[in-house]
Motif scaffolding. Structure first.
Motif, PDB file in Angstrom:
ATOM      1  N   UNK A 170      12.391  -0.925 -11.476  1.00  0.00           N
ATOM      2  CA  UNK A 170      11.735  -2.107 -11.033  1.00  0.00           C
ATOM      3  C   UNK A 170      11.209  -2.022  -9.608  1.00  0.00           C
ATOM      4  N   UNK A 171       9.977  -1.562  -9.322  1.00  0.00           N
ATOM      5  CA  UNK A 171       9.552  -1.372  -8.039  1.00  0.00           C
ATOM      6  C   UNK A 171       9.246  -2.752  -7.351  1.00  0.00           C
ATOM      7  N   UNK A 172       9.590  -2.679  -6.093  1.00  0.00           N
ATOM      8  CA  UNK A 172       9.338  -3.625  -5.153  1.00  0.00           C
ATOM      9  C   UNK A 172       8.061  -3.693  -4.547  1.00  0.00           C
ATOM     10  N   UNK A 173       7.530  -4.602  -3.756  1.00  0.00           N
ATOM     11  CA  UNK A 173       6.309  -4.560  -3.038  1.00  0.00           C
ATOM     12  C   UNK A 173       6.336  -3.572  -1.917  1.00  0.00           C
ATOM     13  N   UNK A 174       5.162  -2.842  -1.703  1.00  0.00           N
ATOM     14  CA  UNK A 174       5.378  -1.892  -0.291  1.00  0.00           C
ATOM     15  C   UNK A 174       5.109  -2.656   0.676  1.00  0.00           C
ATOM     16  N   UNK A 175       4.657  -3.938   0.790  1.00  0.00           N
ATOM     17  CA  UNK A 175       4.339  -4.456   1.970  1.00  0.00           C
ATOM     18  C   UNK A 175       3.998  -6.000   1.724  1.00  0.00           C
ATOM     19  N   UNK A 176       3.862  -6.816   2.668  1.00  0.00           N
ATOM     20  CA  UNK A 176       3.282  -8.083   2.456  1.00  0.00           C
ATOM     21  C   UNK A 176       1.954  -8.291   2.849  1.00  0.00           C
ATOM     22  N   UNK A 177       1.314  -9.352   2.065  1.00  0.00           N
ATOM     23  CA  UNK A 177      -0.120  -9.452   2.396  1.00  0.00           C
ATOM     24  C   UNK A 177      -0.941  -9.814   1.187  1.00  0.00           C
ATOM     25  N   UNK A 178      -2.315 -10.083   1.318  1.00  0.00           N
ATOM     26  CA  UNK A 178      -3.327 -10.294   0.208  1.00  0.00           C
ATOM     27  C   UNK A 178      -3.857  -8.880  -0.076  1.00  0.00           C
ATOM     28  N   UNK A 179      -4.059  -8.728  -1.499  1.00  0.00           N
ATOM     29  CA  UNK A 179      -4.983  -7.702  -1.814  1.00  0.00           C
ATOM     30  C   UNK A 179      -6.336  -7.884  -1.553  1.00  0.00           C
ATOM     31  N   UNK A 180      -6.587  -6.995  -0.714  1.00  0.00           N
ATOM     32  CA  UNK A 180      -8.217  -7.037  -0.403  1.00  0.00           C
ATOM     33  C   UNK A 180      -9.294  -6.254  -1.181  1.00  0.00           C
ATOM     34  N   UNK A 181      -8.571  -5.152  -1.709  1.00  0.00           N
ATOM     35  CA  UNK A 181      -9.498  -4.359  -2.640  1.00  0.00           C
ATOM     36  C   UNK A 181      -8.426  -3.894  -3.750  1.00  0.00           C
ATOM     37  N   UNK A 182      -9.016  -4.219  -5.195  1.00  0.00           N
ATOM     38  CA  UNK A 182      -8.161  -3.773  -6.167  1.00  0.00           C
ATOM     39  C   UNK A 182      -8.560  -2.338  -6.777  1.00  0.00           C
ATOM     40  N   UNK A 183      -7.688  -1.818  -7.663  1.00  0.00           N
ATOM     41  CA  UNK A 183      -7.765  -0.379  -8.163  1.00  0.00           C
ATOM     42  C   UNK A 183      -9.230  -0.487  -9.039  1.00  0.00           C
ATOM     43  N   UNK A 184      -9.822   0.506  -9.023  1.00  0.00           N
ATOM     44  CA  UNK A 184     -10.948   0.921 -10.041  1.00  0.00           C
ATOM     45  C   UNK A 184     -12.152   1.232  -9.080  1.00  0.00           C
ATOM     46  N   UNK A 185     -13.535   1.192  -9.796  1.00  0.00           N
ATOM     47  CA  UNK A 185     -14.546   1.685  -8.946  1.00  0.00           C
ATOM     48  C   UNK A 185     -15.184   0.781  -8.093  1.00  0.00           C
ATOM     49  N   UNK A 186     -15.599   1.185  -7.137  1.00  0.00           N
ATOM     50  CA  UNK A 186     -16.353   0.382  -5.931  1.00  0.00           C
ATOM     51  C   UNK A 186     -17.193   1.470  -5.070  1.00  0.00           C
TER      52      UNK A 186
END
Length: 447
Positions: free
Chosen positions: A315-331
């Motif tokens: 069960x992985x924990x979050x690496x840091x606090x804060x909002x996600x500004x860019x998701x996984x995938x093509x950009x």
């Protein structure tokens, strides 16, 4: 009663034996899977080394091409040197011509001033002669003498005046000719200056072409070197990561084996405890029968749970606090192999931690990712690789074992980054240069 008890014990023993067999089978399977993954990394390293050797051969070919370009540059440099020398000589010619023109101008000015003064003197002489009837009255001069000596002096004076007039006229004529010659020479000098300036302009244009040609050759050579060294750098960096990853996975494999050994010891301990309890139960039944309580009903305790629960594992924990500004995938037309978690204007240090226990593959500075930490995890026999990029600093080193939640560094803005944030990647299996194992980290960590 004894038959029923015997059947219960038989079922329990078969179930327990089956469970041990399955666990042993799973352990062997997981062990084999890990070994195969390590082997695949070794094969990938071998391929990477072959590609590296190929690139080194290409680099040698590039060195030959570079030598040709350097020879061409040397020719251009020699041409440039010769052109610069011609420009210097032409500058000296122009300077000499300008000095000569200045001398001629000064000479013409001086001659014209003297001619002007002489013109005024001659005009006065002409006016005087005009007043006297156009010629000198020699008879009046002679008759006006008061003595013989005075007569001689007057005749001598007349002769001197006449000679001076002739000299003045000759000098006047000569200097006018000198002015004409000086003006002609100056015109020729000005024409020569114009030609020299045009030649100088041509030489400067030639020099500019030579400079541009050298810049082109230098740019071509630098671009080839840059591309080749970039490819070599990427291959070398990938090889370093693969080599470190192999070491980290071996550490994780040994740690996994140790955990399996501890689990096996725990199973044995629980089995020994179960057997002790069963023996105690049988003893109490014998005592009960011997005391005449053979008909007394006893409750058989349920078998102990043979599968230990490892709290939090997988069960992985979050690496840091804060909002996600860019998701996984093509950009922007490229694959973004992770997610970005922004600092979002927060002040102070924002901690970045390990999402699960593991072994640090690399803790290094990447030209693109800045301060970067890569960790290999072994979760229930499954290899998971995590990557933490753009850190301000790093508090762990290569090969170090880290615990879940351990501080890796602070959120930063190093490498090719615009604004402080964490770039976080998850790879199912070992990391590879193509990042083909990357998955959306939100499959593993809380949003």
């Amino acid at each position: 009663m004894k038959r029923r008890l015997f059947l219960v014990l038989l079922v329990f023993t078969l179930a327990f034996t089956s469970s041990l067999t399955m666990l042993g089978s799973e352990e062997v399977e997981a062990n084999t899977s890990l070994q195969n993954k390590i082997k695949s990394i070794q094969e990938e390293r071998s391929d990477n080394q072959s590609e590296l050797e190929k690139k080194e051969q290409e680099l040698k070919a590039l060195e030959l091409e570079k030598k040709k370009l350097q020879d061409e540059i040397r020719v251009v440099d020699n041409q440039t040197t010769a052109t610069n020398q011609k420009i210097r000589e032409k500058d000296q010619e122009i300077e000499s011509t300008k000095e000569r023109i200045e001398e001629l101008l000064a000479e013409i000015q001086l001659l014209e001033e003297r001619i002007a003064e002489r013109d005024e003197l001659l005009k006065n002489r002409v006016r005087s002669m005009y007043k006297n009837g156009g010629s000198v009255n020699y008879l009046e001069v002679i008759l006006g003498a008061r003595s013989f000596g005075d007569l001689v002096n007057r005749i001598s004076a007349l002769s001197t005046i006449a000679q001076q007039d002739r000299n003045i006229l000759e000098i006047h004529h000569t200097e006018k000719m000198m002015v004409e010659e000086a003006k002609l020479e100056m015109e020729q000098a000005l024409e020569a200056l114009e030609t020299q300036l045009a030649e100088l302009e041509t030489l400067k244009e030639e020099l500019e072409k030579q400079r541009k040609e050298k810049d082109r050759l230098m740019g071509k050579m630098e671009q080839q070197e840059k591309e080749m060294h970039a490819e070599l750098g990427e291959l070398e960096e990938a090889d370093e990561i693969l080599k470190a990853q192999e070491r980290a996975m071996k550490v994780e494999l040994e740690a996994w084996k140790q955990r399996q050994k501890e689990l096996e010891e725990e199973r044995k301990r629980q089995e020994a405890e179960r057997q002790r309890q069963e023996a105690e139960r049988k003893r109490q039944e014998e005592v009960s029968r011997s005391n005449g309580g053979g008909s007394q009903q006893t409750t058989t305790p349920p078998p102990a749970n043979t599968t230990p629960v490892v709290t939090g594992e997988g069960q992985f924990m979050r690496p840091t606090t804060g909002t996600i500004t860019s998701p996984y995938g093509f950009r922007w037309g490229k694959m973004h192999h992770g997610i970005d978690i922004g600092k979002n204007g927060r002040t102070g240090d924002v901690h970045v931690v390990a999402v699960e226990a593991g072994t640090v593959i690399r803790s290094y500075y990447s030209p693109s990712y800045g301060n970067t930490v890569m960790i290999s995890h072994n979760v229930n026999g499954q290899v998971i690789t995590t990557l933490y990029a753009h850190l301000e600093n790093r508090f762990v080193s290569d090969g170090q074992r880290v615990s879940k939640g351990q501080l890796l560094g602070y959120m930063g803005n190093t490498g090719q980054s615009f604004g402080a944030h964490l770039h976080f990647e998850v790879h199912e299996g070992p990391w590879n240069g193509a990042k083909s194992n990357s998955v959306d980290p939100l499959r593993y960590i809380p949003r």
